[in-house]
Structures are given as structure tokens and as C-alpha cells.
Design a protein around this motif. Sequence first.
Motif, PDB file in Angstrom:
ATOM      1  N   MET A 141      22.198  53.248  -5.235  1.00  0.00           N
ATOM      2  CA  MET A 141      22.630  54.633  -5.389  1.00  0.00           C
ATOM      3  C   MET A 141      23.559  54.741  -6.595  1.00  0.00           C
ATOM      4  O   MET A 141      24.473  53.942  -6.750  1.00  0.00           O
ATOM      5  N   SER A 142      23.302  55.734  -7.438  1.00  0.00           N
ATOM      6  CA  SER A 142      24.142  55.917  -8.615  1.00  0.00           C
ATOM      7  C   SER A 142      25.526  56.408  -8.198  1.00  0.00           C
ATOM      8  O   SER A 142      25.722  56.898  -7.074  1.00  0.00           O
ATOM      9  N   TYR A 143      26.473  56.292  -9.133  1.00  0.00           N
ATOM     10  CA  TYR A 143      27.824  56.751  -8.825  1.00  0.00           C
ATOM     11  C   TYR A 143      27.833  58.265  -8.568  1.00  0.00           C
ATOM     12  O   TYR A 143      28.491  58.740  -7.638  1.00  0.00           O
ATOM     13  N   ALA A 144      27.084  59.025  -9.372  1.00  0.00           N
ATOM     14  CA  ALA A 144      27.020  60.477  -9.178  1.00  0.00           C
ATOM     15  C   ALA A 144      26.473  60.805  -7.789  1.00  0.00           C
ATOM     16  O   ALA A 144      26.956  61.732  -7.121  1.00  0.00           O
ATOM     17  N   VAL A 177      28.013  62.614 -13.233  1.00  0.00           N
ATOM     18  CA  VAL A 177      29.163  61.880 -13.757  1.00  0.00           C
ATOM     19  C   VAL A 177      28.752  60.434 -13.966  1.00  0.00           C
ATOM     20  O   VAL A 177      28.054  59.848 -13.133  1.00  0.00           O
ATOM     21  N   ASN A 178      29.139  59.873 -15.102  1.00  0.00           N
ATOM     22  CA  ASN A 178      28.822  58.478 -15.388  1.00  0.00           C
ATOM     23  C   ASN A 178      29.594  57.542 -14.482  1.00  0.00           C
ATOM     24  O   ASN A 178      30.705  57.848 -14.044  1.00  0.00           O
ATOM     25  N   SER A 179      29.021  56.377 -14.243  1.00  0.00           N
ATOM     26  CA  SER A 179      29.746  55.341 -13.508  1.00  0.00           C
ATOM     27  C   SER A 179      30.953  54.904 -14.330  1.00  0.00           C
ATOM     28  O   SER A 179      30.858  54.770 -15.558  1.00  0.00           O
ATOM     29  N   PRO A 180      32.088  54.677 -13.692  1.00  0.00           N
ATOM     30  CA  PRO A 180      33.266  54.203 -14.439  1.00  0.00           C
ATOM     31  C   PRO A 180      33.070  52.815 -15.035  1.00  0.00           C
ATOM     32  O   PRO A 180      33.860  52.375 -15.853  1.00  0.00           O
ATOM     33  N   GLU A 181      32.004  52.130 -14.609  1.00  0.00           N
ATOM     34  CA  GLU A 181      31.707  50.814 -15.190  1.00  0.00           C
ATOM     35  C   GLU A 181      31.209  50.937 -16.624  1.00  0.00           C
ATOM     36  O   GLU A 181      31.250  49.982 -17.392  1.00  0.00           O
TER      37      GLU A 181
END
Length: 314
Positions: free
Chosen positions: A1-4, A136-140
Motif C-alpha cells: 500500500m502506498s503512503y497516500a 502525497v509522496n512517501s517521506p522516504e
Amino acid sequence: MSYAAEVKKELTGRKVSDDAAKSELAALLQMNGASSWGIEQEVRVQTENPAIARRIYTLIKQIYPTAVVEVQVNQRAALSDRKKLLVVLQSQVEQILKELGVDPLGIDQEVPAWLLNSQKKQQAFLRGAFLAAGSVNSPEKANYHLEIYTGHEELAEQLVALMTNFDLQVKVTPRHSGYIVYMKRAEKIVDFLKLIGAVQTMLHFADIRIARDTRNSVNRMNNADVANMQRTAVAANSQVQAILTIQKEIGDLDELPAKLADFARARLDHPDGSLAEIGDILEISKSGANHRMRKLAKLADLIQSGGDFDLDNI
């Protein structure tokens, strides 16, 4: 699952008051492009996200418990890679659309004032907007980025005004026959996620961001340390070579004035040390060590150029 997707999953599980539910639902319908169909004026909202479909259904039933609403699979898109879901409102259509300020024809996109007349309602509307058309992009990832898409300039302007009221620095850019409201500062993205109620995923974002920024800071410090070590090594080697040039010319370093002779021997005994370290060995300051090395370097230059020199007056 993506961060968003994780953010949206958390948001769709929130319990909200009826007033907040109306503002969130208004954004979900408006941003998802609610449209009316048929003589009986059904309202249909299409989404690829099952959690969003369930959220729209749940909010409608919370505010209008007697409304007839169901979630269907869009048969026209049933064979595509991504299953599309339809939330179909089949009763109380005129009342619900009027109360939520939603124009199913998409002509009037201005959000009614009564849906935004409190901070909680504004937060709820932004939550619905993000659920409907945000990412929203992953903070990684190296670049922090949060955005909300809308096909209407008026709605983009209202989103900017709302977010600016909460001290969120956002920008707008045209894209794909619509507009992107976006932000790129990590701390503001954290503030936005907290504002719309994504507390757990916000904390996850903040933790990863801090860890990432710390790693970057450590790497910069390490790179600076390596660069300093390289500069020290190059300088030390140059200094040793200068003293060896003097030693080869005069034969014995004791021919030098005592302070310079002591420094020259210490430099040769510790070829990898910095001037500060040589100074510590001789119990003199770094500037004192630098002063003596400059004299020795000047003497070495004279020797290499064939110039005259006087060891007693260096």
C-alpha cells in the motif's frame, strides 16, 4: 500500500460530527464530479478507491439515514485493470444536493459559506478534498510533495484560501485541463496531515522525515570530515617535502634555529598530523606552529629556486 493510500485509509476511518460530515461529503461529491442521471435524478459518484466509496456511503447514511444509496461496480469499466465503483444516491437528491451546495452540472463550483463557517468545517472540507483528489509522496522519497487536483479554477482558489488561513504555504499550477494545488515543504505537509486528521500517518511521516534529515546531516558532516582529512593530508605531505628539501640541502636539521629544528623534527616524526596536532606536541599554539612552518616553507622555496639564504636569519 502506498503512503497516500495509508493516509486515506486512516482518514476514512474517522468519526465526525454531522456538521463536519456535511462539509467533508460536499468536498467528496464536488471533487469527485458528482453527476445526475435519468428522469429520477439519481446522483452518481465514481471512484477507484473502495475506501472512498465506503466513506461517501457512510457519510450520506450518517446525515440522511433514510436516503436510498448503494455502491455498485461500474459495468462499463468492469473489464478494465482498475475496477471503478459507483456510489449511487437514489432518493432525496434535490434536498441533499442543495444542502451540500453541489451542482451536478458542474457549473457553480463555489462552496457555500455555511459549509465553511467554522474551523472544524473547513478542516472537514479539506479532508474531503484530499480524499477525493489528493496525493502525497512517501517521506522516504527525496522530494516532499502533497497535491490536490481539481478541474475548476474557482475551487482551486478556494482551496488555496482555506489552506492559507491555516498558515499552509501552497501554490497552484495548471495541469491536464485542471489545476494542482500543491505544497513541497515537509513541515507544512506534516501540518496539513495533522489538520485533516491523519494523525498516525502524520507521525509516521514526521519520524521518517526526521530520520532522513538526520542521515543527510550526518552524511554531510562525514563528507566534510573526509574533505578536511584530505586537505590535511595534502598539506602535511607538502610540509614534510619542504622539510626534507631543507634537510637534504643543509645536512642536519640542528643547523636550523632551535625552535625551527624542533618543529621540523616533530613534523617529520608525525607526517600525518595537522599543524594543530604538531603544535600540541610542542606545546605551542596552532598559529605558532603555522608561523614556524611558513618560515620553513619559505626556506625550502629559496633552496629550490637557487636563492641565497642565511640560516641565522630565517
